[in-house]
Design a protein around this motif. Structure first.
Motif, PDB file in Angstrom:
ATOM      1  N   ALA A 135       0.871  -1.183   0.000  1.00  0.00           N
ATOM      2  CA  ALA A 135       0.000   0.000   0.000  1.00  0.00           C
ATOM      3  C   ALA A 135       0.901   1.223   0.000  1.00  0.00           C
ATOM      4  O   ALA A 135       1.901   1.264   0.717  1.00  0.00           O
ATOM      5  CB  ALA A 135      -0.917   0.007   1.218  1.00  0.00           C
ATOM      6  N   LEU A 136       0.547   2.186  -0.828  1.00  0.00           N
ATOM      7  CA  LEU A 136       1.270   3.454  -0.880  1.00  0.00           C
ATOM      8  C   LEU A 136       0.407   4.503  -0.199  1.00  0.00           C
ATOM      9  O   LEU A 136      -0.726   4.752  -0.635  1.00  0.00           O
ATOM     10  CB  LEU A 136       1.528   3.850  -2.331  1.00  0.00           C
ATOM     11  CG  LEU A 136       2.902   3.537  -2.916  1.00  0.00           C
ATOM     12  CD1 LEU A 136       2.870   3.668  -4.437  1.00  0.00           C
ATOM     13  CD2 LEU A 136       3.954   4.460  -2.338  1.00  0.00           C
ATOM     14  N   VAL A 137       0.906   5.126   0.869  1.00  0.00           N
ATOM     15  CA  VAL A 137       0.065   6.015   1.664  1.00  0.00           C
ATOM     16  C   VAL A 137       0.776   7.340   1.936  1.00  0.00           C
ATOM     17  O   VAL A 137       2.005   7.405   2.009  1.00  0.00           O
ATOM     18  CB  VAL A 137      -0.323   5.359   3.009  1.00  0.00           C
ATOM     19  CG1 VAL A 137      -0.996   4.022   2.776  1.00  0.00           C
ATOM     20  CG2 VAL A 137       0.890   5.176   3.905  1.00  0.00           C
ATOM     21  N   HIS A 138      -0.034   8.389   2.107  1.00  0.00           N
ATOM     22  CA  HIS A 138       0.439   9.672   2.595  1.00  0.00           C
ATOM     23  C   HIS A 138       0.098   9.735   4.082  1.00  0.00           C
ATOM     24  O   HIS A 138      -1.074   9.747   4.448  1.00  0.00           O
ATOM     25  CB  HIS A 138      -0.242  10.836   1.863  1.00  0.00           C
ATOM     26  CG  HIS A 138       0.090  10.925   0.404  1.00  0.00           C
ATOM     27  ND1 HIS A 138       1.358  11.193  -0.054  1.00  0.00           N
ATOM     28  CD2 HIS A 138      -0.685  10.793  -0.696  1.00  0.00           C
ATOM     29  CE1 HIS A 138       1.352  11.228  -1.380  1.00  0.00           C
ATOM     30  NE2 HIS A 138       0.124  10.982  -1.787  1.00  0.00           N
ATOM     31  N   LEU A 139       1.106   9.747   4.934  1.00  0.00           N
ATOM     32  CA  LEU A 139       0.851   9.826   6.365  1.00  0.00           C
ATOM     33  C   LEU A 139       0.281  11.198   6.727  1.00  0.00           C
ATOM     34  O   LEU A 139       0.719  12.222   6.201  1.00  0.00           O
ATOM     35  CB  LEU A 139       2.137   9.577   7.157  1.00  0.00           C
ATOM     36  CG  LEU A 139       2.781   8.193   7.019  1.00  0.00           C
ATOM     37  CD1 LEU A 139       3.997   8.101   7.931  1.00  0.00           C
ATOM     38  CD2 LEU A 139       1.790   7.081   7.341  1.00  0.00           C
ATOM     39  N   GLU A 140      -0.692  11.211   7.624  1.00  0.00           N
ATOM     40  CA  GLU A 140      -1.295  12.440   8.100  1.00  0.00           C
ATOM     41  C   GLU A 140      -1.207  12.480   9.618  1.00  0.00           C
ATOM     42  O   GLU A 140      -0.970  11.457  10.275  1.00  0.00           O
ATOM     43  CB  GLU A 140      -2.749  12.534   7.637  1.00  0.00           C
ATOM     44  CG  GLU A 140      -2.891  12.553   6.117  1.00  0.00           C
ATOM     45  CD  GLU A 140      -4.335  12.590   5.664  1.00  0.00           C
ATOM     46  OE1 GLU A 140      -5.231  12.640   6.532  1.00  0.00           O
ATOM     47  OE2 GLU A 140      -4.568  12.556   4.438  1.00  0.00           O
ATOM     48  N   ALA A 141      -1.408  13.664  10.184  1.00  0.00           N
ATOM     49  CA  ALA A 141      -1.265  13.827  11.633  1.00  0.00           C
ATOM     50  C   ALA A 141      -2.192  12.893  12.395  1.00  0.00           C
ATOM     51  O   ALA A 141      -1.810  12.317  13.414  1.00  0.00           O
ATOM     52  CB  ALA A 141      -1.528  15.279  12.022  1.00  0.00           C
ATOM     53  N   GLU A 142      -3.423  12.726  11.883  1.00  0.00           N
ATOM     54  CA  GLU A 142      -4.382  11.828  12.516  1.00  0.00           C
ATOM     55  C   GLU A 142      -4.319  10.475  11.822  1.00  0.00           C
ATOM     56  O   GLU A 142      -4.671  10.355  10.648  1.00  0.00           O
ATOM     57  CB  GLU A 142      -5.795  12.398  12.416  1.00  0.00           C
ATOM     58  CG  GLU A 142      -6.845  11.636  13.201  1.00  0.00           C
ATOM     59  CD  GLU A 142      -6.641  11.696  14.700  1.00  0.00           C
ATOM     60  OE1 GLU A 142      -7.025  10.728  15.402  1.00  0.00           O
ATOM     61  OE2 GLU A 142      -6.086  12.705  15.180  1.00  0.00           O
ATOM     62  N   PRO A 143      -3.872   9.413  12.509  1.00  0.00           N
ATOM     63  CA  PRO A 143      -3.734   8.106  11.853  1.00  0.00           C
ATOM     64  C   PRO A 143      -5.085   7.570  11.376  1.00  0.00           C
ATOM     65  O   PRO A 143      -6.116   7.804  11.993  1.00  0.00           O
ATOM     66  CB  PRO A 143      -3.151   7.215  12.956  1.00  0.00           C
ATOM     67  CG  PRO A 143      -2.567   8.150  13.954  1.00  0.00           C
ATOM     68  CD  PRO A 143      -3.412   9.384  13.910  1.00  0.00           C
ATOM     69  N   HIS A 144      -5.058   6.855  10.258  1.00  0.00           N
ATOM     70  CA  HIS A 144      -6.252   6.205   9.732  1.00  0.00           C
ATOM     71  C   HIS A 144      -6.301   4.758  10.207  1.00  0.00           C
ATOM     72  O   HIS A 144      -5.289   4.040  10.189  1.00  0.00           O
ATOM     73  CB  HIS A 144      -6.259   6.258   8.208  1.00  0.00           C
ATOM     74  CG  HIS A 144      -6.307   7.647   7.655  1.00  0.00           C
ATOM     75  ND1 HIS A 144      -7.430   8.431   7.712  1.00  0.00           N
ATOM     76  CD2 HIS A 144      -5.355   8.405   7.043  1.00  0.00           C
ATOM     77  CE1 HIS A 144      -7.193   9.607   7.156  1.00  0.00           C
ATOM     78  NE2 HIS A 144      -5.925   9.620   6.740  1.00  0.00           N
ATOM     79  N   ALA A 145      -7.493   4.310  10.604  1.00  0.00           N
ATOM     80  CA  ALA A 145      -7.640   2.959  11.151  1.00  0.00           C
ATOM     81  C   ALA A 145      -7.309   1.890  10.117  1.00  0.00           C
ATOM     82  O   ALA A 145      -6.796   0.818  10.462  1.00  0.00           O
ATOM     83  CB  ALA A 145      -9.067   2.775  11.676  1.00  0.00           C
ATOM     84  N   PHE A 252       8.079   8.886  -8.367  1.00  0.00           N
ATOM     85  CA  PHE A 252       9.242   8.273  -7.720  1.00  0.00           C
ATOM     86  C   PHE A 252       8.791   7.141  -6.798  1.00  0.00           C
ATOM     87  O   PHE A 252       9.328   6.027  -6.841  1.00  0.00           O
ATOM     88  CB  PHE A 252      10.013   9.328  -6.924  1.00  0.00           C
ATOM     89  CG  PHE A 252      11.219   8.796  -6.195  1.00  0.00           C
ATOM     90  CD1 PHE A 252      12.482   8.914  -6.745  1.00  0.00           C
ATOM     91  CD2 PHE A 252      11.099   8.162  -4.953  1.00  0.00           C
ATOM     92  CE1 PHE A 252      13.603   8.413  -6.080  1.00  0.00           C
ATOM     93  CE2 PHE A 252      12.205   7.665  -4.291  1.00  0.00           C
ATOM     94  CZ  PHE A 252      13.460   7.793  -4.854  1.00  0.00           C
ATOM     95  N   GLY A 253       7.792   7.418  -5.955  1.00  0.00           N
ATOM     96  CA  GLY A 253       7.335   6.415  -4.994  1.00  0.00           C
ATOM     97  C   GLY A 253       6.784   5.174  -5.665  1.00  0.00           C
ATOM     98  O   GLY A 253       7.106   4.040  -5.281  1.00  0.00           O
ATOM     99  N   ALA A 254       5.934   5.357  -6.683  1.00  0.00           N
ATOM    100  CA  ALA A 254       5.359   4.210  -7.379  1.00  0.00           C
ATOM    101  C   ALA A 254       6.440   3.384  -8.069  1.00  0.00           C
ATOM    102  O   ALA A 254       6.387   2.147  -8.092  1.00  0.00           O
ATOM    103  CB  ALA A 254       4.329   4.692  -8.400  1.00  0.00           C
ATOM    104  N   SER A 255       7.440   4.050  -8.632  1.00  0.00           N
ATOM    105  CA  SER A 255       8.528   3.349  -9.325  1.00  0.00           C
ATOM    106  C   SER A 255       9.393   2.574  -8.334  1.00  0.00           C
ATOM    107  O   SER A 255       9.842   1.452  -8.631  1.00  0.00           O
ATOM    108  CB  SER A 255       9.381   4.352 -10.101  1.00  0.00           C
ATOM    109  OG  SER A 255       8.588   5.131 -10.957  1.00  0.00           O
TER     110      SER A 255
END
Length: 339
Positions: A135-145, A252-255
């Motif tokens: 999984a490719l994710v953008h971390l945010e201040a509030e974590p996602h469950a 870049f991230g996907a590659s």
């Protein structure tokens, strides 16, 4: 491979991007500037989805489309043209698809965005996430469950992080790296979150928190450490004229994920990601600028520089037998067609 899981699971906010290039300089208040170039297409989380799909990865995207022209157009491009799995995505009645105007100036860009928060959260879209290879994710201040659920079901999490508008750069965000396999911030973000003063120092700190740490440095390339293999790599950027840098970090991230799924050595993973991101900045927009395997092969076949030929010699064995057709780049205006 006998593995029917999605290669990449993605969720996040989608935008319709309108990119203007050839400005030379930013406009001043009250001034009109005519541009030399323009392109439009899906943006935001679509940047990652298209870049991954064009590298042959089975890509599952959970996002929200507005029930307007922009939403229908972006859904059509992603599903029909790019082959992205949208089974976890939804269309929201009465919600306008966010729109971003990107002004590309020199090697950077300025963004102006209109939009509202979507009516469905990431957790509502993903629910109990399907098992995926990554999984490719953008971390945010509030974590996602959903992120913890995905990590628990064996999905390897590759994460990056966006600009903090508060500029507080809370260290609490780094606690989420306990769920991650890899972290790929840019140099500014990495130094800010680790309270260090160089990319190498930030990399050293991050490598204590996550198995694979990567710090991108724009025109200075990228550095990375893989604690699982004991590898360190420092790769320079390519000397490429930048038309539009929108979405280059996502490409870049996907590659990097694509090369990692192939089991490549760290230096090859990093060189490949630098190359594909570099090729993307030669075209308008984020998502539709991704070169795919066809673009990579075209670059490799036309290469005459002996030093680059040696550095990227691994491509001779990595390019797939079928690189597919040329990719679709961002049009000046979207075609008038039914979605």
């Amino acid at each position: 491979m006998d593995d029917d899981r999605p290669d990449v699971l993605l969720t996040g906010l989608l935008f319709y991007d309108l990119v203007l290039t050839g400005l030379g300089r930013p406009p001043t208040p009250g001034e009109e500037i005519w541009t030399a170039g323009m392109g439009c297409g899906p943006g935001g989380i679509a940047n990652l989805a298209v870049a991954a799909s064009r590298l042959g990865l089975r890509t599952c995207l959970a996002t929200v489309f507005g029930d307007d022209f922009y939403g229908r157009y972006c859904r059509d491009v992603l599903r029909r043209q790019e082959g992205v799995d949208l089974s976890l995505s939804r269309t929201a009645d009465g919600w306008p698809t966010p729109l971003t105007v990107s002004l590309a100036v020199s090697d950077d860009r300025a963004l102006v965005t209109h939009g509202r928060q979507p009516p469905y959260s990431q957790d509502a879209l993903v629910g109990d996430p399907p098992q995926a290879r990554t999984a490719l994710v953008h971390l945010e201040a509030e974590p996602h469950a959903w992120l913890a659920k995905a990590a628990a079901n064996g999905t390897r999490i590759y994460a990056d992080v966006g600009w903090d508008p508060t500029q507080e750069w809370s260290k609490d965000l780094l606690e989420q790296l306990a769920l991650c396999h890899a972290f790929l911030p840019n140099e500014t973000e990495a130094m800010a979150y680790t309270r260090t003063d160089s990319a190498d120092a930030a990399l050293g700190r991050l490598s204590e928190l996550v198995p694979v740490a990567v710090v991108t440095r724009g025109r200075d390339g990228a550095v990375a450490v893989d604690q699982l293999t004991g590898e360190y790599a420092d790769v320079p950027a390519l000397d490429i004229d930048v038309l539009d840098a929108t979405g280059a970090g996502d490409v870049f991230g996907a590659s990097f994920v694509a090369a990692s799924l192939g089991g490549w050595p760290l230096a090859e993973r990093l060189r490949f990601a630098v190359l594909v991101a570099g090729l993307s900045v030669q075209h308008h927009g984020g998502a539709l600028a991704a070169p795919g395997w066809h673009g990579v092969e075209s670059w490799w076949r036309s290469l005459t520089d002996p030093e680059l030929k040696r550095a990227y010699g691994f491509l001779a064995d990595r390019l797939p037998a079928d690189v597919g057709p040329p990719v679709h780049h961002a049009p000046v205006t979207p075609p008038a067609r039914s979605c």
